[in-house]
Design an enzyme around this catalytic site. Structure first.
Site, PDB file in Angstrom:
ATOM      1  N   SER A  88     -34.005 -26.045  33.605  1.00  0.00           N
ATOM      2  CA  SER A  88     -32.815 -26.846  33.337  1.00  0.00           C
ATOM      3  C   SER A  88     -32.557 -27.811  34.480  1.00  0.00           C
ATOM      4  O   SER A  88     -32.794 -27.485  35.650  1.00  0.00           O
ATOM      5  CB  SER A  88     -31.596 -25.944  33.155  1.00  0.00           C
ATOM      6  OG  SER A  88     -30.406 -26.697  33.066  1.00  0.00           O
ATOM      7  N   GLU A  99     -42.945 -22.858  23.457  1.00  0.00           N
ATOM      8  CA  GLU A  99     -42.335 -24.007  22.786  1.00  0.00           C
ATOM      9  C   GLU A  99     -43.369 -25.105  22.539  1.00  0.00           C
ATOM     10  O   GLU A  99     -43.383 -25.745  21.470  1.00  0.00           O
ATOM     11  CB  GLU A  99     -41.173 -24.537  23.616  1.00  0.00           C
ATOM     12  CG  GLU A  99     -39.989 -23.583  23.655  1.00  0.00           C
ATOM     13  CD  GLU A  99     -38.949 -23.951  24.694  1.00  0.00           C
ATOM     14  OE1 GLU A  99     -37.889 -23.308  24.700  1.00  0.00           O
ATOM     15  OE2 GLU A  99     -39.196 -24.870  25.500  1.00  0.00           O
ATOM     16  N   LYS A 131     -32.550 -21.165  35.843  1.00  0.00           N
ATOM     17  CA  LYS A 131     -32.926 -20.971  34.442  1.00  0.00           C
ATOM     18  C   LYS A 131     -34.415 -21.251  34.263  1.00  0.00           C
ATOM     19  O   LYS A 131     -34.931 -22.258  34.731  1.00  0.00           O
ATOM     20  CB  LYS A 131     -32.106 -21.892  33.536  1.00  0.00           C
ATOM     21  CG  LYS A 131     -32.185 -21.547  32.059  1.00  0.00           C
ATOM     22  CD  LYS A 131     -31.185 -22.402  31.272  1.00  0.00           C
ATOM     23  CE  LYS A 131     -31.059 -21.931  29.826  1.00  0.00           C
ATOM     24  NZ  LYS A 131     -32.288 -22.170  29.076  1.00  0.00           N
ATOM     25  N   HIS A 183     -36.353  -8.527   9.245  1.00  0.00           N
ATOM     26  CA  HIS A 183     -35.170  -9.387   9.037  1.00  0.00           C
ATOM     27  C   HIS A 183     -34.416  -9.630  10.343  1.00  0.00           C
ATOM     28  O   HIS A 183     -33.206  -9.861  10.340  1.00  0.00           O
ATOM     29  CB  HIS A 183     -34.214  -8.764   8.007  1.00  0.00           C
ATOM     30  CG  HIS A 183     -34.852  -8.456   6.694  1.00  0.00           C
ATOM     31  ND1 HIS A 183     -34.930  -9.361   5.669  1.00  0.00           N
ATOM     32  CD2 HIS A 183     -35.462  -7.323   6.245  1.00  0.00           C
ATOM     33  CE1 HIS A 183     -35.541  -8.804   4.631  1.00  0.00           C
ATOM     34  NE2 HIS A 183     -35.886  -7.579   4.964  1.00  0.00           N
TER      35      HIS A 183
END
Length: 455
Positions: free
Chosen positions: A313, A326, A319, A183
């Site tokens: 980014s 993805e 970053k 969870h």
């Protein structure tokens, strides 16, 4: 009339066709009619069509229906199509007549043009190249043949490569104990090897699911011609075609047990798509787990560091994002969507023919290609190169209040829950709180709360 145009004829009359096109009137009519901006048929499908036309020529010659010299010319031309030498002459989009007749005729016309150049007399697209065939059995056959080839040559090797990479990485971290999560909340510990091993098993089972479809996918509709009765086809034609296809592909193709089912439905394509969807969900889970374990580097889990591949980014310097994960997740989402399309399309098997064959072919082959190339990319650019942040993992395990689960049998669930809550509220090690609230000795607590004993 322009020098770039010639006049061809078919049963409906004259048509203007580009002078240097290998295709003829029926393909041009389809180009004029189907102006939807969509994808063309995949290379794998055209390859399969070429094999089928070459196999049909061989079979018809063996059965005395086609002149051996004409058959030889058709075979040479068809195998050139299979090899991709004439792909520029297959311009039709997937969104066309639901039987795929236009693309079948596209192949017939291209092959007839090429074969005629090698033959003493002109060869006809319908009478010679399409002999003993109908679009209604050729296109379902091409779907099965192309899917079998792509699964065998691309998908299964890619999944095997990913599984191998995962098992290799798992072997590096047999002793590294980390916090388990259920969870998305802290749970009992396990090793990094156990977690990665679970992913590897998912990929192994995915391969097995795909292979389980092969006995039905290898059964071909060819020989059923128009509606499954085999009109205008020799009784041994389908058997001989399958033998030729075995020679071309090293795959054990066989004639369908029931030609009416083979042409009216694409149930096996739906079954394969289901296995591909299951594979996509496995890859989605693995990519997402990697992405979450990589999150941070300060405010996230920070358990692993994925390879830094590109700036993440356009505004935030330094970053770096989990781009491969993805991309894999988007691949998985596309495959899941393709499965819906294939299922809907198969439901339109009206009487003796499914009328959405081209879109089934496109989506099925796209799913296979996406999963194969996605798996290779995930294996080589994410799995192979991530590093495990051992100190971070060890620190999180030591502060995990759920370790009190190991005390349940000695002090009971309620007492263990009290210790867990107090340890969490005060940000203290479980052992220190347990020592205050129980009569267990240091030695007993060290033994019971050792994470390595819990895996």
């Amino acid at each position: 009339m322009s020098d770039d145009i010639r006049i061809d004829k078919d049963s409906m009359g004259e048509v203007e066709v580009p002078r240097h096109a290998l295709y003829a009137a029926q393909t041009q009519r389809a180009l004029d009619n189907f102006t939807i901006d969509g994808p063309s048929f995949p290379r794998a499908f055209i390859r399969a069509l070429g094999y089928i036309k070459a196999a049909a020529a061989g079979a018809n010659s063996e059965l005395g229906k086609l002149d051996p010299k004409a058959a030889a010319a058709i075979k040479i031309a068809a195998l050139e199509v299979a090899e991709g030498k004439h792909d520029d002459h297959f311009p039709l989009v997937v969104f066309q007549t639901g039987s795929g007749t236009s693309t079948n005729m596209n192949a017939n016309e291209v092959i007839a043009t090429l074969a005629s150049r090698m033959n003493d007399e002109p060869l006809h697209p319908n009478d010679h190249v399409n002999m003993s065939q109908s679009s209604n059995d050729v296109i379902p056959t091409a779907i099965h043949v192309s899917a079998m080839i792509e699964c065998t040559e691309m998908l299964l090797p890619a999944l095997a490569h990913l599984e191998e990479k995962l098992r290799l990485r798992a072997g590096e971290y047999v002793e590294v104990v980390k916090t388990g999560r259920t969870h998305l909340m802290d749970a009992m510990p396990l090793t990094v090897a156990q977690e990665i091993g679970g992913w590897a098993e998912q990929i192994k089972l995915s391969s097995e699911r795909v292979e389980a479809v092969f006995p039905r996918l290898s059964k071909l509709a060819i020989g059923g011609t128009a509606v499954g009765t085999g009109i205008n086809s020799h009784p041994d034609f389908a058997h001989n075609v399958c033998q030729w296809l075995r020679d071309f592909t090293d795959i054990e193709f066989q004639e369908a047990d029931d030609h009416f089912a083979a042409q009216a439905t694409m149930d096996t394509a739906v079954e394969l798509s289901g296995a591909l969807k299951a594979t996509a969900t496995a890859l989605m889970k693995i990519a997402n787990d990697l992405r979450l374990m990589n999150s941070g580097p300060i405010a996230g889990l920070g358990e692993i560091s994925l390879p830094s591949l590109q700036p993440g980014s356009s505004i935030m310097p330094g970053k770096v994002n989990p781009v491969i994960c993805e991309a894999m997740m988007m691949v998985a989402a596309q495959v899941m969507g393709n499965d819906v399309t294939i299922g809907v399309a198969n439901s339109h098997g009206n009487f003796e023919l499914n009328v959405m064959l081209p879109v089934i072919a496109h989506n099925l082959l796209e799913s296979i290609t996406l999963l194969a190339t996605g798996s290779m990319t995930l294996a080589d650019k994410a799995v192979a190169g991530f590093s495990v942040n051992r100190e971070r993992i060890a620190g999180l395990v030591g502060k995990n209040p759920i370790l009190v689960t190991a005390l349940n049998q000695r002090i009971g669930y309620d007492k263990a829950a009290e210790i867990a809550k107090k340890a969490y509220a005060e940000d203290r090690p479980v052992k220190d709180v347990a020592k205050e609230l129980t009569d267990l000795t240091d030695e007993e607590l060290d033994e019971l709360l050792d994470p390595k004993r819990m895996i």
